[in-house]
Design an enzyme around this catalytic site. Structure first.
Site, mmCIF file in Angstrom:
data_model
loop_
_atom_site.group_PDB
_atom_site.id
_atom_site.type_symbol
_atom_site.label_atom_id
_atom_site.label_comp_id
_atom_site.label_asym_id
_atom_site.label_seq_id
_atom_site.Cartn_x
_atom_site.Cartn_y
_atom_site.Cartn_z
ATOM 1 N N TYR A 156 2.244 5.447 58.739
ATOM 2 C CA TYR A 156 2.630 5.937 57.465
ATOM 3 C C TYR A 156 3.524 4.711 56.718
ATOM 4 C CZ TYR A 156 0.905 10.335 58.970
ATOM 5 O OH TYR A 156 0.167 11.551 59.340
ATOM 6 N N HIS A 223 5.623 7.142 51.917
ATOM 7 C CA HIS A 223 6.246 8.034 52.953
ATOM 8 C C HIS A 223 7.712 7.894 53.017
ATOM 9 C CE1 HIS A 223 5.561 10.510 56.668
ATOM 10 N NE2 HIS A 223 4.581 10.803 56.104
#
Length: 415
Positions: A156, A223
């Site tokens: 991520y 993220h």
């Protein structure tokens, strides 16, 4: 009189990820509903909230009073919201909608207003250790019919592996970058270099557009892993590559920076995956600071609040992009999709493929064809669980390593 007689909490992990599913039973023979309460990182806390608080709250009540039960349940602990209690309330809410649909002999989407579309467009994760690997995965997804893909290099927000090697930050495989880790830092786990990551992404998308073109929609997820100014620089540098959206560019505590981003970049923004209160979305929607709402439906309390949130988005030109990771049960997946079918401002649905074990435990999972999802026409949510088969897949209940990433000097980083 129809009333709730039992609330069962089912913990299972047929996909290798801990799931929490709730079964609300009634005094009408065979009439029950299922709901998703999956908060993978705190499954036992959610189970306790359901068993110790939501179950006693529900017993003896009329399951048809969905709105009243949701409103009273969410304030029953005085301090409201938060991922644990919201997931517990979500399970109740989804199960009540499931019961309502079964009583009406209609799919839930019919109760929500009926279909606005025939199929639900999906996006797949097409990540890779470098740009070439990501390109290969994108091409494979296109062959399956997908026209929307999420493109990442590594984990991520960018890259990182257990052996501390940063995933390639350039499409040339020869240019691996190894973070110069603090020699006194002995902490094991995933390491992440935010600056190297931020520098790598424009080159990444330059490679993808040059090789694949502009006929497929690209999504990228920051993220929240970089500072707001770096997110703005990335958004501006990615404009020429025309992303479908850039996800979670800032952390929840920095959302006021979206005012600045909106003034300086035309890259579409998606936000909200980590929010747990409807009020957290309100300003971003009403002030036109985002283009897509990223929302994990069980984290805000289920179908009832999600439908209201979608209506607010519709009034302000914001589209939906409900969260659909692996750590959501098939019950939660279909709950997302019943809302997807019934709203006019649907944007895109994230989808994580289900393995054979998940489809064996959960009957009635959506059919996936050429990048679209199709729900069955069974009453309610149209999904069921085999409790005996679910027992074959015990949960682990551990802490995931990816939520404990660090920067090269040893500072805790956002997951």
């Amino acid at each position: 009189m129809l009333k709730i007689t039992n609330v069962k909490t089912i913990l299972t992990a047929p996909g290798g990820i801990d799931l929490v599913v709730v079964k609300v039973e009634t005094n009408h023979d065979g009439l029950y509903g299922l709901g998703c309460a999956t908060f993978t990182q705190r499954i036992f806390a959610v189970a306790a909230a359901i068993n110790d608080y939501i179950k006693p709250f529900l017993l003896g009540k009329d399951p048809r009073r969905i709105e009243d039960l949701w409103q009273s349940a969410i304030v029953s602990g005085y301090w409201r919201n938060g991922p644990v209690i919201n997931n517990a309330v979500s399970a109740m809410d989804m199960a009540l909608w499931d019961i309502k649909g079964k009583m009406a002999n209609m799919p839930v989407y019919e109760l929500l207003g009926g279909k606005c579309r025939d199929g639900i467009p999906l996006y797949r994760h097409c990540d890779g250790g470098d740009a070439i690997a990501a390109e290969d995965n994108i091409r494979a997804a296109i062959e399956e019919g997908y026209q929307y893909v999420r493109c990442q290099m590594g984990m991520y927000g960018g890259a990182g592996t257990e052996d501390l090697k940063l995933i390639n930050t350039h499409y040339d495989k020869a240019k691996n970058i190894h973070p110069k880790r603090s020699p006194r830092n002995k902490t094991s786990g995933i390491y992440f270099d935010p600056d190297a990551y931020a520098r790598s992404i424009p080159k990444f998308f330059e490679h993808l557009r040059n090789k694949i073109g502009f006929d497929v929609e690209f999504i990228h997820d920051i993220h929240e892993r970089v500072q707001p100014i770096s997110a703005l620089q990335m958004a501006k540098s990615l404009e020429e590559y025309r992303l479908f959206y850039l996800e979670d560019p800032v952390a929840p505590e920095n959302v006021d920076f979206l005012n600045i981003m909106r003034q300086q970049t035309s890259t579409p923004i998606a936000m909200g995956e980590l929010f747990v209160h409807l009020a957290e979305y309100k300003q971003l929607i009403t002030q036109h600071l985002i283009d897509f709402i990223r929302c994990h439906i069980s984290m805000i309390g289920g179908i009832t609040p999600a439908k209201k949130l979608a209506a607010l988005c519709e009034l302000h030109g914001v589209r939906t992009a409900w969260h659909g990771p692996g750590d959501i049960s098939p019950v939660g997946v279909v709950a997302n999709m019943h809302i997807d079918l019934s709203i006019s401002n649907f944007g895109i649905q994230e989808y994580t493929p289900m393995n054979d074990e998940l489809r064996e435990v959960f009957s009635g999972c959506p059919a996936i064809e050429q990048g679209y999802a199709y729900l069955n026409v069974k009453p309610g949510l149209g999904i069921d669980i085999d409790e005996q088969k679910a027992k074959k897949f015990p949960v682990a209940g551990g802490l995931p390593s990816w939520t404990n990433a660090r920067t090269p000097d040893g500072t805790a980083a956002r997951p």
